[in-house]
Design an enzyme around this catalytic site. Sequence first.
Site: not given
Length: 610
Positions: A131, A136-137, A156, A323, A352
Amino acid sequence: MKKIFLLFIFTTSTMFAQIEKIEPPFWYAGMHNPELQIMFYGKNMAKYQVTVSNSIKITKVQRTENPNYVFVTINTKNSPASDFVFTFKGNNSVVFTQKYSLKKRRENSAQRKSFDASDMMYLIMPDRFSNGKKDNDSSDLTQEKYNRDLPGGRHGGDILGIINHLDYIQELGATTIWNTPLCEDNDAAYSYHTYAQSDVYKIDPRYGTNEDYVRLSSEIHKRKMKLVLDYVTNHWGLQHWMIKDLPTKDWINQFENYTQTNHRRTLVHDINASKIDTKICFNGWFVPSMPDLNQRNSLVLNYLTQNAIWWIEYADLDGFRVDTYNYADPEAIAKWTKAITNEYPNFNIVGEISMRDQAQLSYWQKDSPIGKIQNFNSHLPSVMDFILSDALLIIFNEDGNWETGMARIYNNFANDFLYPDVNNLLIFAENHDTHRVNHVYNNDIRKYKMAMALLATVRGIPQLYYGSEVGMAGNKDDGDAAIRQDFPGGWEGDPINAFTKEGRTSGQNDYFDFTSKLFNWRKTKSVVHFGKMTHYIPEDNTYVYFRYNATESVMVVFNNSSETKTLKTDRFAENIGNFKTGKDVITDKIIDVTKEITMEPKSVLILELK
């Protein structure tokens, strides 16, 4: 005068209110493919006639059943970096205009060098790493708020947290960073993994801004390192703004009732497969919260292609990890891949492909002899070697026989002939979807060392999952949060700071020091990156192989048994040749290789032959 001024304000605000979204937001001059499809979105956007300035040619205007969209294709050939203007007219009069920019590309952008077997990739889940900025959490723009007490909540971690620890990552021996997706994911819960994206042109505000991501790229490149973006072609999140107002009904794959993919990826090459099974395989949704994109729709495919290219140019990227690559329509995803590598001939993309059979995995690699049987070419340069990963998560707990223990590794490499480019496989012991290697081996550092030594010395591109280098463990059976824990020291007030030697425990330093020594040694060893390999049939759960080229030879010896073993070296004479000694790359000790080598239980030697 006051009335005229108010009328001007009203007219101006109305003009700007017409367009809510423009994607791509800007583009680049001098691209290999001069065709650019720009999506304009706003209330009843399709009813207007469109023209453009600067003698730029509009080659196609495509409207759909949704009047809020219009797709305008222009030809940018020979157009310099500049601003130009789109004019939207109704009833033969100008309703509003919109400026658009072609930007100048970086020098030699098309020829950018990507990651390859000389690299070691470090995989980070940004929310769980560090963090760097508390402000900006949480964000007013997204639903889920910070809650570090919730294992599956937002914790975070952010882009600044990664930037703050680039020196640590470099000290570890990594040369390339792969972050799981950073684009906005506005799900109400479990949004931290960010695979259900809600805006693919925007960094999630809880991670930072688009500018922060560009800064991350710049800071990485200052260190001569590389940045890989995790791209998702198969699905978006339910909260994606386009899912809420679909451009076309078939923008996503839809069924009368919710239908989930059957996950039978073998259906792509199964000559006996039924049509209904095949349809559900590629059109079914991954999970209910992730609508399945229909890449067969040319608008969708072009949108995804341009979005990927935009990020490469904008953030100066060095590669993609894609992905769920083989969950997308096979022919369409091959076109997507080819379009990107046409623009960037040296750009590496690893997919993947979670297949557990070498022939089936090879099918998906570019120019595969297996794919050629069915006239299929994915154009995908690299695939993830899940077969090797599965072996690495079991072998060091096994007694060896014809099939188990080190024989699993031997049998895996015996099938390397099936791959068109064996050096371009991404190899790993674990990632964000598997058990942690240190959990599987009960934090027995001897077994960790063997797993890392193998990754560092066999063919392919090794990938390390964040935190394993300091002994982090996690049982996937306890849920994804267990294998995606916070890195110790990434948050103010953490009792242990594993980012520094002083902050780590002695046990954590044992893990880190070994990993750092190993992968920093690997950085300069072309014999390991691209050399040939000869291996010998395992005996008593011991395994020996050599990596060699015209000037160097490295001997790797595993004793995976629970007893001390002495190996007679005359069996390996064809590779030892006239070499007399080997330097242990970890301890720097010199070992005589002319007669025999004695190995402690559960140990590995990497010897530079002299």
